[in-house]
Design a protein around this motif. Structure first.
Motif, PDB file in Angstrom:
ATOM      1  N   PHE A  51       4.390  18.216  -5.445  1.00  0.00           N
ATOM      2  CA  PHE A  51       5.684  17.668  -5.381  1.00  0.00           C
ATOM      3  C   PHE A  51       6.553  18.853  -4.579  1.00  0.00           C
ATOM      4  CE2 PHE A  51       4.795  15.152  -9.295  1.00  0.00           C
ATOM      5  CZ  PHE A  51       4.768  13.992  -8.556  1.00  0.00           C
ATOM      6  N   ARG A  52       6.150  19.801  -4.234  1.00  0.00           N
ATOM      7  CA  ARG A  52       6.683  20.787  -3.165  1.00  0.00           C
ATOM      8  C   ARG A  52       6.498  20.393  -1.897  1.00  0.00           C
ATOM      9  NH1 ARG A  52       4.312  25.654  -5.429  1.00  0.00           N
ATOM     10  NH2 ARG A  52       5.281  25.729  -7.606  1.00  0.00           N
ATOM     11  N   HIS A  53       5.423  19.739  -1.592  1.00  0.00           N
ATOM     12  CA  HIS A  53       4.967  19.305  -0.296  1.00  0.00           C
ATOM     13  C   HIS A  53       5.483  17.808  -0.113  1.00  0.00           C
ATOM     14  CE1 HIS A  53       2.805  22.865   0.976  1.00  0.00           C
ATOM     15  NE2 HIS A  53       2.318  23.163  -0.291  1.00  0.00           N
ATOM     16  N   PHE A  54       5.242  17.100  -0.992  1.00  0.00           N
ATOM     17  CA  PHE A  54       5.638  15.614  -1.046  1.00  0.00           C
ATOM     18  C   PHE A  54       6.607  15.346  -2.216  1.00  0.00           C
ATOM     19  CE2 PHE A  54       1.431  16.132   0.971  1.00  0.00           C
ATOM     20  CZ  PHE A  54       1.558  15.691   2.160  1.00  0.00           C
ATOM     21  N   ALA A  55       7.752  15.043  -1.934  1.00  0.00           N
ATOM     22  CA  ALA A  55       8.880  14.638  -3.057  1.00  0.00           C
ATOM     23  C   ALA A  55       8.319  13.396  -3.800  1.00  0.00           C
ATOM     24  CB  ALA A  55      10.017  14.401  -2.337  1.00  0.00           C
ATOM     25  N   ALA A  56       7.613  12.572  -3.580  1.00  0.00           N
ATOM     26  CA  ALA A  56       7.215  11.583  -4.364  1.00  0.00           C
ATOM     27  C   ALA A  56       5.756  10.997  -3.800  1.00  0.00           C
ATOM     28  CB  ALA A  56       8.297  10.281  -4.051  1.00  0.00           C
ATOM     29  N   LYS A  57       5.224  10.544  -4.625  1.00  0.00           N
ATOM     30  CA  LYS A  57       3.801   9.972  -4.245  1.00  0.00           C
ATOM     31  C   LYS A  57       3.740   9.150  -3.073  1.00  0.00           C
ATOM     32  CE  LYS A  57       0.302   7.023  -6.472  1.00  0.00           C
ATOM     33  NZ  LYS A  57      -0.032   6.316  -7.363  1.00  0.00           N
ATOM     34  N   GLU A  58       4.612   8.422  -2.860  1.00  0.00           N
ATOM     35  CA  GLU A  58       4.574   7.406  -1.725  1.00  0.00           C
ATOM     36  C   GLU A  58       4.714   8.341  -0.448  1.00  0.00           C
ATOM     37  OE1 GLU A  58       9.027   7.076  -3.085  1.00  0.00           O
ATOM     38  OE2 GLU A  58       6.927   6.837  -4.003  1.00  0.00           O
ATOM     39  N   ARG A  59       5.274   9.413  -0.552  1.00  0.00           N
ATOM     40  CA  ARG A  59       5.520  10.357   0.799  1.00  0.00           C
ATOM     41  C   ARG A  59       4.126  10.885   1.287  1.00  0.00           C
ATOM     42  NH1 ARG A  59       9.146   8.048   2.621  1.00  0.00           N
ATOM     43  NH2 ARG A  59       8.866   9.516   4.095  1.00  0.00           N
ATOM     44  N   LEU A  60       3.115  10.565   0.332  1.00  0.00           N
ATOM     45  CA  LEU A  60       1.727  11.038   0.869  1.00  0.00           C
ATOM     46  C   LEU A  60       1.056   9.945   1.921  1.00  0.00           C
ATOM     47  CD1 LEU A  60       0.382  11.762  -2.563  1.00  0.00           C
ATOM     48  CD2 LEU A  60       0.241  13.473  -0.654  1.00  0.00           C
ATOM     49  N   ILE A  61       1.852   8.622   1.962  1.00  0.00           N
ATOM     50  CA  ILE A  61       1.447   7.730   2.876  1.00  0.00           C
ATOM     51  C   ILE A  61       2.375   7.240   3.585  1.00  0.00           C
ATOM     52  CG2 ILE A  61       0.988   5.109   2.937  1.00  0.00           C
ATOM     53  CD1 ILE A  61      -1.414   6.637   1.729  1.00  0.00           C
ATOM     54  N   ALA A  62       3.745   7.627   3.457  1.00  0.00           N
ATOM     55  CA  ALA A  62       5.019   7.173   4.264  1.00  0.00           C
ATOM     56  C   ALA A  62       5.572   8.022   4.903  1.00  0.00           C
ATOM     57  CB  ALA A  62       5.874   6.131   3.386  1.00  0.00           C
ATOM     58  N   ASP A  63       5.046   9.332   5.231  1.00  0.00           N
ATOM     59  CA  ASP A  63       5.775  10.327   5.541  1.00  0.00           C
ATOM     60  C   ASP A  63       5.858  10.196   7.146  1.00  0.00           C
ATOM     61  OD1 ASP A  63       7.063  12.778   5.263  1.00  0.00           O
ATOM     62  OD2 ASP A  63       5.226  14.076   5.458  1.00  0.00           O
ATOM     63  N   ARG A 115      -2.088  -2.910   2.501  1.00  0.00           N
ATOM     64  CA  ARG A 115      -2.912  -3.394   1.158  1.00  0.00           C
ATOM     65  C   ARG A 115      -2.155  -3.148   0.031  1.00  0.00           C
ATOM     66  NH1 ARG A 115      -8.829  -2.009   3.603  1.00  0.00           N
ATOM     67  NH2 ARG A 115      -8.715  -3.392   5.237  1.00  0.00           N
ATOM     68  N   THR A 116      -1.032  -2.462  -0.235  1.00  0.00           N
ATOM     69  CA  THR A 116      -0.453  -2.075  -1.324  1.00  0.00           C
ATOM     70  C   THR A 116       0.938  -2.654  -1.471  1.00  0.00           C
ATOM     71  OG1 THR A 116      -1.921  -0.159  -1.258  1.00  0.00           O
ATOM     72  CG2 THR A 116      -0.066  -0.082  -2.769  1.00  0.00           C
ATOM     73  N   PRO A 117       1.050  -3.586  -2.307  1.00  0.00           N
ATOM     74  CA  PRO A 117       2.536  -4.165  -2.251  1.00  0.00           C
ATOM     75  C   PRO A 117       3.487  -3.252  -2.927  1.00  0.00           C
ATOM     76  CG  PRO A 117       0.930  -5.814  -3.034  1.00  0.00           C
ATOM     77  CD  PRO A 117       0.177  -4.631  -2.821  1.00  0.00           C
ATOM     78  N   SER A 118       3.024  -2.263  -3.539  1.00  0.00           N
ATOM     79  CA  SER A 118       4.069  -1.434  -4.474  1.00  0.00           C
ATOM     80  C   SER A 118       4.744  -0.301  -3.352  1.00  0.00           C
ATOM     81  CB  SER A 118       3.350  -0.738  -5.571  1.00  0.00           C
ATOM     82  OG  SER A 118       2.391  -0.050  -5.015  1.00  0.00           O
ATOM     83  N   LEU A 119       3.903  -0.315  -2.106  1.00  0.00           N
ATOM     84  CA  LEU A 119       4.412   0.663  -1.217  1.00  0.00           C
ATOM     85  C   LEU A 119       5.546   0.096  -0.221  1.00  0.00           C
ATOM     86  CD1 LEU A 119       1.059   2.450  -0.270  1.00  0.00           C
ATOM     87  CD2 LEU A 119       3.239   3.649  -1.231  1.00  0.00           C
ATOM     88  N   ALA A 120       5.776  -1.316  -0.331  1.00  0.00           N
ATOM     89  CA  ALA A 120       6.579  -2.088   0.478  1.00  0.00           C
ATOM     90  C   ALA A 120       7.898  -1.448   0.529  1.00  0.00           C
ATOM     91  CB  ALA A 120       6.592  -3.685   0.182  1.00  0.00           C
ATOM     92  N   ALA A 121       8.631  -1.017  -0.491  1.00  0.00           N
ATOM     93  CA  ALA A 121       9.938  -0.450  -0.538  1.00  0.00           C
ATOM     94  C   ALA A 121      10.121   0.678   0.406  1.00  0.00           C
ATOM     95  CB  ALA A 121      10.380  -0.274  -1.870  1.00  0.00           C
ATOM     96  N   ALA A 122       9.024   1.598   0.083  1.00  0.00           N
ATOM     97  CA  ALA A 122       8.768   3.082   0.689  1.00  0.00           C
ATOM     98  C   ALA A 122       8.513   2.686   2.321  1.00  0.00           C
ATOM     99  CB  ALA A 122       7.657   3.841   0.329  1.00  0.00           C
TER     100      ALA A 122
END
Length: 190
Positions: A51-63, A115-122
């Motif tokens: 979490f120091r590197h990526f504030a939220a899980k979705e930032r691993l994909i949507a950075d 392919r991940t609908p839950s990432l749509a908002a991010a």
């Protein structure tokens, strides 16, 4: 000394290891089924470090660290150009200034996101931040807000469509996909 042994080099290696482990786990188990604890364990770090590197899980994909560069490149275009032409020229300039990212990693990230609908908002928030940066750059150059917003949205929709198509194939580079989208926007070439 090249600095790679220092804190910033170590931090960058840790960040990269986290991203690689996350992609592997997301592909194997799915984004939603993979926890941040699993990613941290696979990377050999604590969840707090993740979490120091990526504030939220979705930032691993949507950075997306490119917004300032894109905004500067759009702002640097002649104010005499129409808004969409300024954006296309700015995107071309920004893209030319960046090193070509590692194609397979970007392709994997885009596939997972698509392919991940839950990432749509991010993904939407990420695109909106880029759109806002472009609108601000155009507005600073005298373009009214509504035309700036429409032109930015059109350009980013074209890029997203090209990236999603590209991610589902194993052909071409990211640069090819970006150039293709910009060519269509820049006079309909395909």
């Amino acid at each position: 000394m090249d600095g790679s042994a220092g804190p910033s080099g170590r931090a960058e290696r840790t960040r990269h290891r986290l991203a690689v482990c996350a992609l592997e786990l997301f592909e194997r188990h799915g984004y939603d089924a993979t926890t941040t604890a699993q990613i941290a364990a696979a990377a050999g770090v604590s969840e707090m470090t993740l979490f120091r590197h990526f504030a939220a899980k979705e930032r691993l994909i949507a950075d997306d660290p490119y917004d300032p560069l894109i905004a500067e490149a759009v702002a640097a275009q002649p104010a005499t150009l129409p808004p969409l032409a300024r954006i296309v020229a700015g995107l071309r300039g920004a893209w030319a200034a960046l090193p070509e990212p590692e194609t397979s990693e970007v392709r994997r990230r885009v596939r997972i996101a698509a392919r991940t609908p839950s990432l749509a908002a991010a993904m939407h928030a990420n695109t909106r931040a880029t759109e806002d940066a472009i609108v601000s750059a155009l507005a600073a150059g005298g373009v009214k807000k509504v035309p700036a917003r429409i032109a930015a949205a059109a350009a980013l929709a074209a890029l997203m469509a090209a990236l999603l198509e590209w991610a589902e194939t194993d052909h071409g580079t990211l640069a090819d996909a970006v150039a293709g989208a910009l060519d269509v926007l820049d006079g309909g070439r395909s």
